[in-house]
Design a protein around this motif. Structure first.
Motif, short mmCIF file in Angstrom:
data_model
loop_
_atom_site.label_atom_id
_atom_site.label_comp_id
_atom_site.label_asym_id
_atom_site.label_seq_id
_atom_site.Cartn_x
_atom_site.Cartn_y
_atom_site.Cartn_z
N ASN A 187 -23.46 -57.80 -74.90
CA ASN A 187 -24.33 -56.94 -74.08
C ASN A 187 -23.70 -56.61 -72.73
OD1 ASN A 187 -26.30 -56.82 -76.05
ND2 ASN A 187 -27.44 -58.54 -75.23
N ARG A 188 -22.84 -57.48 -72.23
CA ARG A 188 -22.20 -57.26 -70.93
C ARG A 188 -20.74 -56.84 -71.06
NH1 ARG A 188 -24.42 -61.36 -66.50
NH2 ARG A 188 -26.58 -61.42 -67.15
N ARG A 189 -20.35 -56.37 -72.21
CA ARG A 189 -18.94 -56.07 -72.49
C ARG A 189 -18.33 -55.04 -71.54
NH1 ARG A 189 -22.12 -53.82 -76.21
NH2 ARG A 189 -21.88 -51.61 -76.71
N THR A 190 -19.15 -54.16 -70.97
CA THR A 190 -18.60 -53.16 -70.05
C THR A 190 -18.39 -53.73 -68.65
OG1 THR A 190 -20.83 -52.36 -69.54
CG2 THR A 190 -19.62 -51.23 -71.31
N ASP A 191 -19.01 -54.87 -68.35
CA ASP A 191 -18.91 -55.47 -67.02
C ASP A 191 -17.79 -56.51 -66.91
OD1 ASP A 191 -21.19 -54.02 -66.41
OD2 ASP A 191 -22.52 -55.68 -66.91
N ILE A 192 -17.34 -57.03 -68.04
CA ILE A 192 -16.37 -58.12 -68.04
C ILE A 192 -15.03 -57.58 -68.52
CG2 ILE A 192 -15.82 -60.38 -68.98
CD1 ILE A 192 -18.82 -60.82 -69.33
N ASN A 193 -14.00 -57.71 -67.66
CA ASN A 193 -12.73 -57.04 -67.93
C ASN A 193 -11.61 -57.97 -68.39
OD1 ASN A 193 -14.39 -55.29 -66.61
ND2 ASN A 193 -13.00 -54.80 -64.98
N THR A 194 -11.41 -59.06 -67.68
CA THR A 194 -10.23 -59.88 -67.93
C THR A 194 -10.56 -61.08 -68.81
OG1 THR A 194 -10.59 -61.29 -66.00
CG2 THR A 194 -9.32 -59.26 -65.66
N ALA A 195 -9.52 -61.60 -69.46
CA ALA A 195 -9.70 -62.76 -70.33
C ALA A 195 -10.20 -63.97 -69.54
CB ALA A 195 -8.39 -63.08 -71.04
N ALA A 196 -9.69 -64.14 -68.32
CA ALA A 196 -10.13 -65.26 -67.49
C ALA A 196 -11.62 -65.14 -67.16
CB ALA A 196 -9.30 -65.34 -66.23
#
Length: 74
Positions: free
Chosen positions: A43-52
């Motif tokens: 659901n938050r895939r557009t807000d979270i960018n990096t693997a860390a």
């Protein structure tokens, strides 16, 4: 985050998150917590960018959901 990236995160993080959730909860409710955690990631895939960021988000989400489960257990 693409669906392919999500699947990769699932394969890589699921075993570690399952172990962490089991330490927090015992065997009960681990699957429900992990399902909720991965749903939240999607659901938050557009807000979270990096693997860390994904890794930190997932462990924090498991922790938070586990506390909620423990609170409702009584």
């Amino acid at each position: 985050m693409t669906e392919k990236e999500f699947r990769t995160y699932f394969r890589e993080l699921y075993p570690q998150l399952a172990q962490y959730a089991t330490r927090l909860l015992g065997a009960l409710d681990v699957e429900d917590v992990l399902q909720g955690t991965f749903l939240e990631l999607w659901n938050r895939r557009t807000d979270i960018n990096t693997a860390a960021h994904v890794r930190a988000f997932m462990f924090r989400s498991v922790y938070t959901q586990a506390l909620n489960v423990l609170k409702h257990r009584g």
